[in-house]
Design an enzyme around this catalytic site. Structure first.
Site, mmCIF file in Angstrom:
data_model
loop_
_atom_site.group_PDB
_atom_site.id
_atom_site.type_symbol
_atom_site.label_atom_id
_atom_site.label_comp_id
_atom_site.label_asym_id
_atom_site.label_seq_id
_atom_site.Cartn_x
_atom_site.Cartn_y
_atom_site.Cartn_z
ATOM 1 C CE LYS A 198 -13.391 6.996 27.057
ATOM 2 N NZ LYS A 198 -12.084 7.572 27.372
ATOM 3 N NE ARG A 251 -16.175 9.730 29.194
ATOM 4 C CZ ARG A 251 -15.016 9.474 29.794
ATOM 5 N NH1 ARG A 251 -14.216 10.466 30.168
ATOM 6 N NH2 ARG A 251 -14.655 8.222 30.043
ATOM 7 C CD GLU A 287 -7.155 15.310 27.129
ATOM 8 O OE1 GLU A 287 -7.801 14.781 28.049
ATOM 9 O OE2 GLU A 287 -7.626 15.479 25.989
ATOM 10 C CG HIS A 316 -14.907 10.873 3.101
ATOM 11 N ND1 HIS A 316 -14.378 10.099 2.106
ATOM 12 C CD2 HIS A 316 -13.868 11.237 3.907
ATOM 13 C CE1 HIS A 316 -13.069 9.997 2.270
ATOM 14 N NE2 HIS A 316 -12.731 10.670 3.358
ATOM 15 C CE1 TYR A 374 -11.767 4.689 25.005
ATOM 16 C CE2 TYR A 374 -11.852 6.111 23.074
ATOM 17 C CZ TYR A 374 -11.270 5.761 24.278
ATOM 18 O OH TYR A 374 -10.211 6.482 24.769
ATOM 19 N NE ARG A 426 -12.074 4.413 2.262
ATOM 20 C CZ ARG A 426 -11.848 5.706 1.992
ATOM 21 N NH1 ARG A 426 -12.527 6.284 0.994
ATOM 22 N NH2 ARG A 426 -10.990 6.407 2.688
ATOM 23 C CG LEU A 469 -12.309 12.561 27.221
ATOM 24 C CD1 LEU A 469 -13.547 12.664 26.334
ATOM 25 C CD2 LEU A 469 -11.675 11.185 27.108
#
Length: 297
Positions: free
Chosen positions: A159, A61, A191, A113, A42, A111, A215
Site C-alpha cells: 500500500k 496491513r 482490481e 536513490h 499509507y 536526494r 492489494l
C-alpha cells in the site's frame, strides 16, 4: 491567514512527528523521501460513530507493507492504536462518520536513490477526514465501469504512496463518464482504481488470489466472513476477462465505498443490468455489522 485546502473545512488538528497541530501548520521538508521518491506507505481506517472498524486488520496491513519496503515502524503498535483514538478525540468528527489516514515515509535525507545510511527517522503523519456512506440511489441503481489494461508496477500488494498508476486509472473513468475502472493484466482481472472487484457466478463469490498483483483490501477477509455467515461459497482464483463479462453480478469493495454493485461494463449490462441477489444479501449483512457498532453506544 492559513492556506485554504480544497475539500477541507476549517483547520483540523493533525499529527506530525510527535506533535498535534493545526493542518495549516503541518509541513515537511521538500527532501522528505515521500515527496521526492514516493518512498512511503499509507493506511486508511474507517470510523463509524467514533468506533474504528477492523482497525487490527488495517494496522496489520500497514505493518506488512512497511516490512516489504524495509521501513521501520514509526512507533510501537500500541502507541499507533492510541494515536488513532487521540486524533479522534481532538476531531469535530469523533461522533460521526470519518476515516483516519496514516502515512509513513522513510524520512528526510539527501536526494539519493539508496536507502539512507545510517537510517533516518521516519516521517509519520496522520489526520481525521470525513467520509459519506454510499447513497441509497447508488446502492439500488449500481455503478458503471470501463475495462482498462493494468499498467501499474508489480508490487500492488504494497500500500504505497506511489499511486500514479491508480490516479491515471481513475482519471480514465472520469473522462469516460463512468464510476470506476476494472483493470486486467494479460487478460486476467486484478482490481479497480482503488477497490477490489468481486465476480458472482451461480451464487458463488469469486475474487483474484492474494498475490503481488492485487492489494489485499481489508474487505477480502470481511467478505469471506459475511459469505460464510450467509452460506455463500467464497473462492479466490484467477478470473479471466471472459468470466467478468459473463458474470451474474459484479461488485466492488473498499473502506469508504463498502460494498457496491457494478451493473454496466464498457457500456454493456452485466446480466440483467441491475443489482443482484448476492449483492443484496451481502449489503444487508455489511450494514448489520456496521449498525451493531452504533447499538453498542
Amino acid at each position: 491567514m492559513h492556506e485554504v485546502i480544497q475539500g477541507v473545512q476549517g483547520d483540523p488538528t493533525v499529527y506530525l512527528n510527535g506533535q498535534f497541530l493545526p493542518l495549516s501548520k503541518a509541513t515537511v521538508s521538500v527532501l522528505d523521501r515521500g515527496f521526492i521518491f514516493g518512498d512511503g506507505i499509507y493506511e486508511v481506517v474507517p470510523v463509524y460513530w467514533g468506533r474504528p472498524f477492523r482497525m487490527k486488520e488495517h494496522l496489520d496491513r500497514l505493518e506488512r507493507s512497511l516490512a516489504k519496503i524495509e521501513l521501520q515502524q514509526p512507533m510501537p503498535r500500541a502507541q499507533l492504536e492510541q494515536l488513532v483514538f487521540d486524533l479522534l478525540e481532538r476531531s469535530d468528527l469523533r461522533d460521526d462518520l470519518s476515516m483516519v489516514y496514516m502515512q509513513v515515509t522513510r524520512g528526510v535525507a539527501k536526494r539519493d536513490h539508496p536507502f539512507p545510511v545510517p537510517a533516518v527517522k521516519p516521517t509519520l503523519f496522520a489526520m481525521v477526514a470525513p467520509f459519506v456512506r454510499p447513497t441509497e440511489a447508488v446502492r439500488t441503481q449500481g455503478l458503471s465501469a470501463i475495462s482498462v489494461p493494468d499498467e501499474r508496477w508489480l508490487h500492488c500488494d504494497i500500500k504505497s504512496v506511489s499511486l500514479l498508476g491508480n490516479v491515471l486509472a481513475k482519471q480514465a473513468a472520469i473522462r469516460a463518464g463512468v464510476d470506476e475502472v476494472i483493470q486486467f493484466r494479460d487478460g486476467w482481472l486484478t482490481e479497480g482504481s482503488s477497490c477490489n472487484i468481486w465476480v458472482v457466478h451461480d451464487g458463488c463469490v469469486y475474487a483474484p488470489p492474494k498475490n503481488n498483483l492485487v492489494l489485499e483490501g481489508i474487505r477480502y477477509g470481511f467478505l469471506e466472513e459475511l459469505c460464510a455467515a450467509q452460506g455463500l461459497s467464497y473462492v479466490l482464483e484467477p478470473i479471466s476477462r471472459e468470466q467478468v463479462v459473463m458474470a451474474d453480478e459484479l461488485m466492488l469493495t473498499s473502506a469508504t465505498r463498502e460494498v457496491l454493485p457494478i451493473v454496466r461494463l464498457d457500456d454493456q449490462p452485466i446480466a440483467q443490468g441491475r443489482p443482484g441477489p448476492v449483492y443484496t444479501r451481502l449489503r444487508q449483512a455489511y450494514d448489520d455489522r456496521v449498525l451493531a457498532l452504533r447499538r453498542n453506544d
